[in-house]
Design a protein around this motif. Structure first.
Motif, PDB file in Angstrom:
ATOM      1  N   GLN A 231       0.861  -1.170   0.000  1.00  0.00           N
ATOM      2  CA  GLN A 231       0.000   0.000   0.000  1.00  0.00           C
ATOM      3  C   GLN A 231       0.907   1.233   0.000  1.00  0.00           C
ATOM      4  O   GLN A 231       1.789   1.366   0.822  1.00  0.00           O
ATOM      5  N   GLY A 232       0.651   2.114  -0.906  1.00  0.00           N
ATOM      6  CA  GLY A 232       1.493   3.292  -1.065  1.00  0.00           C
ATOM      7  C   GLY A 232       2.047   3.392  -2.467  1.00  0.00           C
ATOM      8  O   GLY A 232       2.413   4.475  -2.919  1.00  0.00           O
ATOM      9  N   GLY A 233       2.116   2.277  -3.186  1.00  0.00           N
ATOM     10  CA  GLY A 233       2.560   2.294  -4.567  1.00  0.00           C
ATOM     11  C   GLY A 233       1.441   2.745  -5.487  1.00  0.00           C
ATOM     12  O   GLY A 233       0.272   2.400  -5.285  1.00  0.00           O
ATOM     13  N   ILE A 234       1.787   3.484  -6.523  1.00  0.00           N
ATOM     14  CA  ILE A 234       0.777   4.017  -7.431  1.00  0.00           C
ATOM     15  C   ILE A 234       0.040   2.900  -8.162  1.00  0.00           C
ATOM     16  O   ILE A 234      -1.169   2.985  -8.408  1.00  0.00           O
ATOM     17  N   ILE A 235       0.735   1.843  -8.502  1.00  0.00           N
ATOM     18  CA  ILE A 235       0.127   0.772  -9.282  1.00  0.00           C
ATOM     19  C   ILE A 235      -0.557  -0.279  -8.412  1.00  0.00           C
ATOM     20  O   ILE A 235      -1.318  -1.109  -8.915  1.00  0.00           O
ATOM     21  N   SER A 236      -0.339  -0.235  -7.090  1.00  0.00           N
ATOM     22  CA  SER A 236      -0.861  -1.265  -6.195  1.00  0.00           C
ATOM     23  C   SER A 236      -2.383  -1.386  -6.211  1.00  0.00           C
ATOM     24  O   SER A 236      -2.911  -2.503  -6.248  1.00  0.00           O
ATOM     25  N   PRO A 237      -3.157  -0.282  -6.154  1.00  0.00           N
ATOM     26  CA  PRO A 237      -4.619  -0.444  -6.186  1.00  0.00           C
ATOM     27  C   PRO A 237      -5.124  -1.143  -7.441  1.00  0.00           C
ATOM     28  O   PRO A 237      -6.061  -1.945  -7.374  1.00  0.00           O
ATOM     29  N   THR A 238      -4.512  -0.851  -8.586  1.00  0.00           N
ATOM     30  CA  THR A 238      -4.934  -1.510  -9.827  1.00  0.00           C
ATOM     31  C   THR A 238      -4.588  -2.994  -9.793  1.00  0.00           C
ATOM     32  O   THR A 238      -5.376  -3.834 -10.253  1.00  0.00           O
ATOM     33  N   LEU A 239      -3.421  -3.345  -9.264  1.00  0.00           N
ATOM     34  CA  LEU A 239      -3.061  -4.764  -9.138  1.00  0.00           C
ATOM     35  C   LEU A 239      -4.039  -5.486  -8.218  1.00  0.00           C
ATOM     36  O   LEU A 239      -4.452  -6.626  -8.501  1.00  0.00           O
ATOM     37  N   ALA A 240      -4.422  -4.840  -7.119  1.00  0.00           N
ATOM     38  CA  ALA A 240      -5.374  -5.455  -6.194  1.00  0.00           C
ATOM     39  C   ALA A 240      -6.739  -5.611  -6.854  1.00  0.00           C
ATOM     40  O   ALA A 240      -7.422  -6.635  -6.683  1.00  0.00           O
ATOM     41  N   ASN A 241      -7.170  -4.602  -7.613  1.00  0.00           N
ATOM     42  CA  ASN A 241      -8.452  -4.700  -8.310  1.00  0.00           C
ATOM     43  C   ASN A 241      -8.452  -5.844  -9.311  1.00  0.00           C
ATOM     44  O   ASN A 241      -9.417  -6.613  -9.398  1.00  0.00           O
ATOM     45  N   MET A 242      -7.363  -5.970 -10.073  1.00  0.00           N
ATOM     46  CA  MET A 242      -7.294  -7.039 -11.070  1.00  0.00           C
ATOM     47  C   MET A 242      -7.239  -8.414 -10.405  1.00  0.00           C
ATOM     48  O   MET A 242      -7.696  -9.416 -10.975  1.00  0.00           O
ATOM     49  N   THR A 243      -6.686  -8.477  -9.205  1.00  0.00           N
ATOM     50  CA  THR A 243      -6.667  -9.737  -8.467  1.00  0.00           C
ATOM     51  C   THR A 243      -8.081 -10.181  -8.094  1.00  0.00           C
ATOM     52  O   THR A 243      -8.407 -11.374  -8.145  1.00  0.00           O
ATOM     53  N   LEU A 244      -8.928  -9.216  -7.741  1.00  0.00           N
ATOM     54  CA  LEU A 244     -10.290  -9.541  -7.299  1.00  0.00           C
ATOM     55  C   LEU A 244     -11.301  -9.554  -8.434  1.00  0.00           C
ATOM     56  O   LEU A 244     -12.431 -10.006  -8.241  1.00  0.00           O
ATOM     57  N   ASP A 245     -10.930  -9.026  -9.598  1.00  0.00           N
ATOM     58  CA  ASP A 245     -11.841  -9.064 -10.740  1.00  0.00           C
ATOM     59  C   ASP A 245     -12.084 -10.510 -11.150  1.00  0.00           C
ATOM     60  O   ASP A 245     -11.164 -11.337 -11.160  1.00  0.00           O
ATOM     61  N   GLY A 246     -13.313 -10.804 -11.520  1.00  0.00           N
ATOM     62  CA  GLY A 246     -13.697 -12.164 -11.878  1.00  0.00           C
ATOM     63  C   GLY A 246     -14.631 -12.784 -10.867  1.00  0.00           C
ATOM     64  O   GLY A 246     -15.316 -13.775 -11.155  1.00  0.00           O
ATOM     65  N   LEU A 247     -14.692 -12.199  -9.657  1.00  0.00           N
ATOM     66  CA  LEU A 247     -15.584 -12.727  -8.628  1.00  0.00           C
ATOM     67  C   LEU A 247     -17.045 -12.586  -9.054  1.00  0.00           C
ATOM     68  O   LEU A 247     -17.858 -13.492  -8.829  1.00  0.00           O
ATOM     69  N   GLU A 248     -17.380 -11.472  -9.684  1.00  0.00           N
ATOM     70  CA  GLU A 248     -18.758 -11.266 -10.140  1.00  0.00           C
ATOM     71  C   GLU A 248     -19.143 -12.308 -11.193  1.00  0.00           C
ATOM     72  O   GLU A 248     -20.260 -12.843 -11.179  1.00  0.00           O
ATOM     73  N   GLU A 249     -18.218 -12.624 -12.081  1.00  0.00           N
ATOM     74  CA  GLU A 249     -18.487 -13.632 -13.109  1.00  0.00           C
ATOM     75  C   GLU A 249     -18.675 -15.015 -12.488  1.00  0.00           C
ATOM     76  O   GLU A 249     -19.545 -15.800 -12.918  1.00  0.00           O
ATOM     77  N   VAL A 250     -17.882 -15.338 -11.477  1.00  0.00           N
ATOM     78  CA  VAL A 250     -18.019 -16.621 -10.784  1.00  0.00           C
ATOM     79  C   VAL A 250     -19.395 -16.743 -10.143  1.00  0.00           C
ATOM     80  O   VAL A 250     -20.061 -17.794 -10.226  1.00  0.00           O
ATOM     81  N   LEU A 251     -19.859 -15.668  -9.507  1.00  0.00           N
ATOM     82  CA  LEU A 251     -21.171 -15.689  -8.866  1.00  0.00           C
ATOM     83  C   LEU A 251     -22.293 -15.814  -9.898  1.00  0.00           C
ATOM     84  O   LEU A 251     -23.287 -16.511  -9.668  1.00  0.00           O
ATOM     85  N   GLU A 252     -22.137 -15.130 -11.032  1.00  0.00           N
ATOM     86  CA  GLU A 252     -23.173 -15.191 -12.061  1.00  0.00           C
ATOM     87  C   GLU A 252     -23.269 -16.582 -12.690  1.00  0.00           C
ATOM     88  O   GLU A 252     -24.356 -17.038 -13.034  1.00  0.00           O
ATOM     89  N   LYS A 253     -22.145 -17.251 -12.868  1.00  0.00           N
ATOM     90  CA  LYS A 253     -22.176 -18.602 -13.424  1.00  0.00           C
ATOM     91  C   LYS A 253     -22.919 -19.554 -12.497  1.00  0.00           C
ATOM     92  O   LYS A 253     -23.601 -20.480 -12.954  1.00  0.00           O
ATOM     93  N   ARG A 254     -22.787 -19.324 -11.201  1.00  0.00           N
ATOM     94  CA  ARG A 254     -23.406 -20.228 -10.227  1.00  0.00           C
ATOM     95  C   ARG A 254     -24.866 -19.858  -9.937  1.00  0.00           C
ATOM     96  O   ARG A 254     -25.733 -20.743  -9.819  1.00  0.00           O
ATOM     97  N   PHE A 255     -25.154 -18.569  -9.852  1.00  0.00           N
ATOM     98  CA  PHE A 255     -26.476 -18.143  -9.391  1.00  0.00           C
ATOM     99  C   PHE A 255     -27.273 -17.364 -10.441  1.00  0.00           C
ATOM    100  O   PHE A 255     -28.290 -16.774 -10.123  1.00  0.00           O
ATOM    101  N   GLY A 256     -26.810 -17.347 -11.669  1.00  0.00           N
ATOM    102  CA  GLY A 256     -27.578 -16.740 -12.738  1.00  0.00           C
ATOM    103  C   GLY A 256     -27.133 -15.335 -13.074  1.00  0.00           C
ATOM    104  O   GLY A 256     -26.720 -14.565 -12.201  1.00  0.00           O
ATOM    105  N   GLN A 257     -27.224 -15.024 -14.366  1.00  0.00           N
ATOM    106  CA  GLN A 257     -26.871 -13.690 -14.829  1.00  0.00           C
ATOM    107  C   GLN A 257     -28.013 -12.717 -14.604  1.00  0.00           C
ATOM    108  O   GLN A 257     -29.144 -13.104 -14.313  1.00  0.00           O
ATOM    109  N   LYS A 258     -27.712 -11.444 -14.778  1.00  0.00           N
ATOM    110  CA  LYS A 258     -28.672 -10.377 -14.517  1.00  0.00           C
ATOM    111  C   LYS A 258     -29.954 -10.586 -15.316  1.00  0.00           C
ATOM    112  O   LYS A 258     -29.920 -10.907 -16.500  1.00  0.00           O
ATOM    113  N   HIS A 259     -31.094 -10.407 -14.652  1.00  0.00           N
ATOM    114  CA  HIS A 259     -32.443 -10.479 -15.230  1.00  0.00           C
ATOM    115  C   HIS A 259     -32.880 -11.902 -15.574  1.00  0.00           C
ATOM    116  O   HIS A 259     -33.979 -12.085 -16.109  1.00  0.00           O
TER     117      HIS A 259
END
Length: 529
Positions: A231-259
């Motif tokens: 924490q403190g590095g300029i690129i760190s928040p983006t790296l953390a975001n990319m690490t957690l990206d994909g969780l929404e897709e995992v949930l949608e595959k299991r519990f259905g997509q929007k609508h």
């Protein structure tokens, strides 16, 4: 102030004469091409365009400009160097080279957290910050193209108010989910797997590996970094975001997509801001037995885990805190209020400022307190906060009264009141002082009150989840969104603008992008501007 680029080219750098408009245009053009290649899955082209961008003179100039104009521009790393002169900035552009680059260790400091613990912060050197800013220019288009729709932290064109709006959408109606998994990741930035980052982040592996293994210095001792991104590095928040990206897709595959029918049945929705997120569900059993294990497995692949202390499943009637707000239903109506922790932290900050100004002039104390009060009240002005604002003002008044009485222990109460508190119009006990302005006229500098901040219905228009600032197809959307950005009108202060006039100016543009207008407002209503 002119520095030569190289003997062969004979080119010179004059910081004052850099064409910044051309710099932004050049970098933007490359970023758009990177985003397009990412959408098409052409990863070799992405890599080639990233190399082109990170070796661009204009990209290097923008990277140096960023680190020398942000809040940390006077904070050095372990080498004690800052770039404060035009000549040093020009030389810095020349120093940003991949060949032979070796980052220095981070300077470790600790900052207090709300729960009394301390958060480790790693401060890179100016050169390392500039290199991170340079490579972030190449990584951000990829991150935005692949990001989860309902991720709002540390992303361009997104804010906590967008997360506020999404929470209201998925919780406000009676038919929506009643149960919420209020989750928090344990030491997210400190525990991300380096191996996962190197295998999955589309960035120069050599440079990324050097940053991850640079180590840190604490109390003059060098420590290795085996996991995490500091924490403190300029690129760190983006790296953390990319690490957690994909969780929404995992949930949608299991519990259905929007609508879909499946999604309507389970009511599973994710709202994430950095490493804090909430997931709604139709029942407590669904969240505990199916959603939570799925999230834990997703995080385990990345070296992360949920915090047992902060993660819980709650009913919406009990409420939960998220981003400084408390979300809770009262008799079926969702009310969003400032969280108690946010109020306590705000008042603690105010009291510390007052205690630290024992010998300060009254006008100077007012100048220090007003930005704090204005910023906190503006942040919560969409919430149900009028009563809380009034209570906060009362606590501030008590602290100021003690401050005034302590300065004059031998004076009467009536004298102290006359000395520090004024009567303005029909309002008594106004903490204010008479000062001279730039023209030499006498004016009153008074303490602003949080309760004077107008509480309005949520007028911030939530960003569309699919919107990508690096995609030309969304360019018109962002232009129109800016023209109807009532949030910025709120922050500007001063004057009133007819909402009908705003609608006349922006309604056609908003309709063309299918942006929902705010329900419950009429043409004659007014908003602050």
């Amino acid at each position: 102030m002119t520095t030569k680029v190289g003997a062969a080219s004979g080119r010179k750098v004059d910081w004052r004469n850099i064409d910044w408009a051309k710099a932004h245009e050049t970098v933007r053009r490359l970023q758009v091409r990177i985003a397009e290649a990412t959408r098409q899955g052409r990863w070799n082209k992405v890599k080639a365009l990233q190399w082109l961008l990170t070796h661009s003179f204009y990209a290097k100039a923008l990277a140096v400009k960023r680190v020398t104009e942000n809040q940390g521009k006077r904070t050095p790393g372990v080498d004690g160097i800052i770039w404060s002169t035009l000549e040093s900035k020009a030389k810095a552009i020349l120093s940003l080279k991949r060949q032979g680059y070796r980052p220095m260790p981070l300077r470790r400091v600790h900052i207090p957290k709300a729960n009394g613990k301390k958060r480790p912060l790693g401060i890179p050197t100016m050169k390392d910050r500039a290199m991170q800013a340079l490579y972030l220019l190449a990584l951000e288009p990829v991150a935005e193209t692949l990001a989860d729709r309902n991720s709002y932290g540390f992303r361009p064109e997104r804010s906590t108010w967008d997360a506020f709006g999404q929470c209201y959408i998925i919780l406000g109606a009676k038919r929506m989910a009643k149960w919420v998994l209020d989750a928090d990741i344990s030491g997210c930035f400190d525990n991300i797997s380096h191996q996962w980052l190197l295998e999955n982040i589309p960035l120069d592996k050599v440079i990324l590996g050097k940053w991850l293994k640079s180590g840190f210095v604490f109390e003059k001792k060098l420590f290795p970094t085996e996991a995490g991104t500091p924490q403190g590095g300029i690129i760190s928040p983006t790296l953390a975001n990319m690490t957690l990206d994909g969780l929404e897709e995992v949930l949608e595959k299991r519990f259905g997509q929007k609508h879909s029918r499946k999604a309507y049945k389970h009511k599973v929705n994710l709202v994430r801001y950095a490493d804090d997120f909430v997931i709604t569900g139709s029942s407590k059993q669904l969240l505990e037995n199916e959603v939570k294990p799925l999230v834990e497995a997703f995080l385990a692949e990345r070296g992360l885990s949920l915090s047992a202390e902060k993660t819980r499943v709650v009913h919406i009637d009990e409420g939960f805190d998220f981003l400084g707000w408390n979300f809770r239903k009262y008799n079926g109506t969702l009310l969003i209020k400032p969280a108690k922790k946010s109020v306590k932290a705000f008042l603690r900050n105010i009291r510390q400022e007052i205690k630290g100004a024992k010998t300060a002039k009254q006008a100077d104390l007012i100048s220090r307190l007003n930005p704090i009060i204005r910023g906190w009240s503006n942040y919560h002005r969409q919430a149900v906060a009028k009563d809380i604002f009034s209570r906060a003002d009362h606590e501030i008044w008590k602290a100021l009264w003690r401050w005034a009485c302590r300065r004059h222990p031998n004076r009467s109460v009536r004298w102290v009141r006359k000395r520090y508190f004024l009567t303005l119009g029909n309002r008594n006990w106004v903490f204010g002082a008479k000062v001279k302005d730039e023209k030499g006229d006498t004016v009153v500098r008074k303490l602003i009150l949080a309760k004077d901040t107008p509480i309005r219905k949520p007028l911030h228009i939530k960003i569309k989840g699919e919107a990508n600032p690096f995609d030309p197809r969304w360019e018109a959307y962002f232009v129109q969104r800016s023209s109807f950005n009532i949030k910025s009108r709120w922050a500007s202060g001063g004057g009133r603008v007819s909402l009908g006039k705003l609608y006349r100016n922006c309604h056609q543009q908003v309709r063309s992008q299918d942006i929902p207008l705010v329900a419950g407002l009429r043409k004659g209503d007014y908003v602050e501007a």
